[in-house]
Design a protein around this motif. Structure first.
Motif, PDB file in Angstrom:
ATOM      1  N   LEU A 187     -19.638  -6.411  83.247  1.00  0.00           N
ATOM      2  CA  LEU A 187     -19.013  -5.352  84.041  1.00  0.00           C
ATOM      3  C   LEU A 187     -20.042  -4.425  84.690  1.00  0.00           C
ATOM      4  CD1 LEU A 187     -15.781  -4.226  82.173  1.00  0.00           C
ATOM      5  CD2 LEU A 187     -15.979  -5.120  84.487  1.00  0.00           C
ATOM      6  N   ALA A 191     -19.895  -4.037  88.545  1.00  0.00           N
ATOM      7  CA  ALA A 191     -19.686  -2.710  89.129  1.00  0.00           C
ATOM      8  C   ALA A 191     -20.780  -2.385  90.141  1.00  0.00           C
ATOM      9  CB  ALA A 191     -19.652  -1.651  88.035  1.00  0.00           C
ATOM     10  N   LEU A 195     -19.268  -2.038  93.859  1.00  0.00           N
ATOM     11  CA  LEU A 195     -19.347  -0.674  94.385  1.00  0.00           C
ATOM     12  C   LEU A 195     -20.504  -0.493  95.359  1.00  0.00           C
ATOM     13  CD1 LEU A 195     -18.666   1.329  91.079  1.00  0.00           C
ATOM     14  CD2 LEU A 195     -17.049   0.830  92.920  1.00  0.00           C
ATOM     15  N   THR A 495     -12.814  -1.071  82.710  1.00  0.00           N
ATOM     16  CA  THR A 495     -12.575  -1.086  84.164  1.00  0.00           C
ATOM     17  C   THR A 495     -12.008   0.251  84.633  1.00  0.00           C
ATOM     18  OG1 THR A 495     -12.161  -3.479  84.106  1.00  0.00           O
ATOM     19  CG2 THR A 495     -11.390  -2.279  86.036  1.00  0.00           C
ATOM     20  N   VAL A 498     -14.722   2.873  84.708  1.00  0.00           N
ATOM     21  CA  VAL A 498     -15.561   2.770  85.903  1.00  0.00           C
ATOM     22  C   VAL A 498     -14.870   3.411  87.107  1.00  0.00           C
ATOM     23  CG1 VAL A 498     -16.544   1.163  87.587  1.00  0.00           C
ATOM     24  CG2 VAL A 498     -16.810   0.725  85.138  1.00  0.00           C
ATOM     25  N   ARG A 502     -16.143   6.971  88.798  1.00  0.00           N
ATOM     26  CA  ARG A 502     -16.744   6.903  90.128  1.00  0.00           C
ATOM     27  C   ARG A 502     -15.924   7.626  91.195  1.00  0.00           C
ATOM     28  NH1 ARG A 502     -21.906   6.408  91.631  1.00  0.00           N
ATOM     29  NH2 ARG A 502     -22.071   5.632  93.765  1.00  0.00           N
TER      30      ARG A 502
END
Length: 566
Positions: A187, A191, A195, A495, A498, A502
């Motif tokens: 992950l 990520a 991202l 998840t 995150v 963010r």
């Protein structure tokens, strides 16, 4: 002729003490070697000890029952106590900044994982003890597993249940542990790519964000050029310009080479050079008010005034404030900063000294030698293990963990247990520098040894115990389905963490990665992320959330067992 040797390494159902120790040492030594083998940037680390223990248990090796239980519990206690002592000083101070948000995200992840675990227990018809094992393995949380096992033993004793009434959660833990280790790493990589993180820009943004709250203590030379301060004392200048948290460690008058350590009553004259010690923002403010940055080299001369590092080892200085010691008036020695557990603190008069603190002092050599007699500065004492403090702290932790909390409808009282109890004790002791004769100082080498040795013992005991019937349990319970269920516990909370970190709190990616690793108490993921990102920044947020997340995982594991174990 070598029957004795063959006897030591032959699996048996009722091993003697010597055989048990051989199995334990074999699991730890081989496991430690296997843990260093890397697949890309990833290695299992000390968790490999558990998998070697599983393999040995599968081959029929076992340990004396009483010894195995002692090794498991004592190892866990050493591990969590070492963690608490290590992160305690930064844990409480972090709440003044972003720590509240970080911990809210971490604890939210814990409780979401607990809800998913309960749903798996309910919908998939999995025993709750196995579901808790799945949860602990999927988030690589060892203390949670230890708390679950202790709670099951307590229920068995209180209700007179047979020892095999409950399933061993360590089996489910071992099955899903790799999912937790590699899932979080996957992950982190995902990520970063999804991202579209620009690491250079993230570092730049973080530096700008922390510019005004930089805690690092620095020193700078200042030339006095502002006429408004000529002829005034340092105390008057600081009061007039409302400047705090600044220490003047050295002063040199213009046209001379004599350097001395000034008191607050020292007069500042035109073109004097001052050595200023403070946080960067306070230092800049002082220099702007008084004059400009100086390039004078004479003020750094060690001829008249020298700088020395002294460690607090004498009882006359422990738990005394700098104002109470009054080193300047007594010995003409000024303390500029205090280093505690790797943190630099400005030497404010109200600062209380703890055993093992390191003081940076300025003064002439003879005066510093006199001050040393009060402070101690015995390096030999600091290197010697203080077993009174260590085991006194462990006793304190075991007592805290044994306090029963009676809650209606629960079959047995809720206890913090041998995981959360020592952790809380260590946090408390490290926060206040000690309790009575128990102090918080343990040198870094000893802390790392204690943590690694403790977790190795725990992993070895858990693996050896769970290894018996591991394959049969995997087949009987359809281990692949357990891995499938474990993925829900691993990936869903992480998840969401995150996305919320963010897009809601706009956290820096480096900080977010530290929270991800800390929320799953996963040192392997932290080690990977620091190498993958080539930065130690994730360590800070990891240490911030680790203690509270660990306590939360322990409590969630216990509550699930107490509420739903049949």
């Amino acid at each position: 002729m070598f029957e004795w040797f063959h006897f030591l390494f032959t699996p048996t159902d009722e091993p003697e003490m010597t055989q048990s120790l051989i199995v334990l040492f074999l699991a730890i030594s081989v496991g430690f070697f296997v843990g260093k083998i890397k697949l890309g940037n990833v290695s299992l680390g000390v968790s490999a000890v558990m998998f070697v223990g599983l393999f040995l248990g599968h081959l029929g090796f076992t340990m004396n029952v009483d010894l195995l239980q002692f090794v498991r519990e004592f190892g866990l206690i050493l591990f969590v106590y070492g963690i608490g002592i290590q992160v305690g000083p930064t844990f409480f101070s972090s709440f003044k900044k972003e720590g509240l948000v970080f911990n809210a995200l971490g604890v939210g992840t814990v409780f979401l994982g607990g809800i998913i675990t309960y749903l798996i227990h309910l919908l998939a018809n999995i025993k709750v003890e196995n579901a808790v094992g799945l949860m602990s393995g999927s988030v690589t949380n060892t203390p949670g597993l230890g708390a679950a096992k202790s709670t099951l033993i307590e229920i068995q004793k209180q209700l007179n249940l047979p020892t095999d009434h409950f399933s061993d959660p360590a089996i489910a833990y071992a099955i899903t542990y790799p999912v937790g280790v590699f899932g979080i790493i996957f992950l982190i990589i995902l990520a970063k790519n999804v991202l579209k993180i620009d690491l250079k820009n993230e570092v730049k943004l973080l530096k700008e964000k922390n510019k005004d709250s930089e805690n690092k203590i620095v020193r700078q030379k200042c030339r006095v050029t502002n006429p408004d301060v000529f002829g005034k004392t340092i105390k008057q200048v600081l009061k007039e310009f409302k400047i705090e948290d600044v220490i003047i460690s050295r002063q040199k008058h213009s046209g001379t080479t004599v350097v001395y350590s000034p008191s607050l009553d020292a007069v500042i004259n035109r073109k004097d050079v001052l050595m200023v010690v403070a946080k960067q923002i306070d230092l800049d403010n002082f220099i702007n008010c008084v004059g400009k940055i100086s390039t004078d080299l004479f003020i750094e001369s060690e001829e008249d005034v020298t700088t020395k590092i002294i460690s607090v080892t004498h009882k006359t200085a422990v738990h005394k404030t700098l104002a109470q010691l009054d080193l300047y008036n007594q010995y003409d020695v000024r303390v500029t900063r205090v280093i505690r557990s790797g943190l630099e603190l400005l030497a404010q008069p109200s600062l209380e000294l703890f055993y093992g603190d390191t003081l940076m002092v300025v003064g002439n050599r003879q005066a510093i030698e006199e001050a040393e007699k009060i402070i101690g500065n015995s390096k030999k004492i600091l290197l010697e293990p203080d077993f009174l403090s260590l085991f006194g702290g462990l006793i304190f932790g075991v007592i805290i963990g044994s306090i029963p909390f009676f809650i209606p409808s629960l079959p047995v009282p809720l206890k913090l247990g041998l995981a959360a109890g020592p952790l809380l004790a260590a946090l408390f002791i490290s926060r206040y520098g000690g309790v009575g004769v128990i102090h918080s100082y343990i040198n870094n080498g000893a802390i790392h040894f204690m943590k690694d040795f403790g977790i190795c013992m725990f992993f070895a005991a858990v693996g050896i115990k769970a290894g018996h019937g591991f394959y049969d349990s995997f087949i009987e319970n359809n281990g692949w389905m357990w891995i499938y269920y474990g993925c829900f516990i691993t990936f869903i909370p992480l998840t969401l963490l995150v996305l919320i970190s963010r897009f809601v709190f706009k956290l820096n990616f480096y900080q977010m990665v530290g929270i991800m690793s800390g929320s799953y108490t996963d040192p392997a993921a932290l080690a990977f992320s620091t190498k993958y990102l080539d930065s130690d920044i994730p360590n800070q947020s990891y240490a911030t959330v680790y203690p509270l997340v660990t306590i939360s995982r322990i409590l969630v594991a216990q509550l699930l067992i107490l509420l739903f174990a049949s």
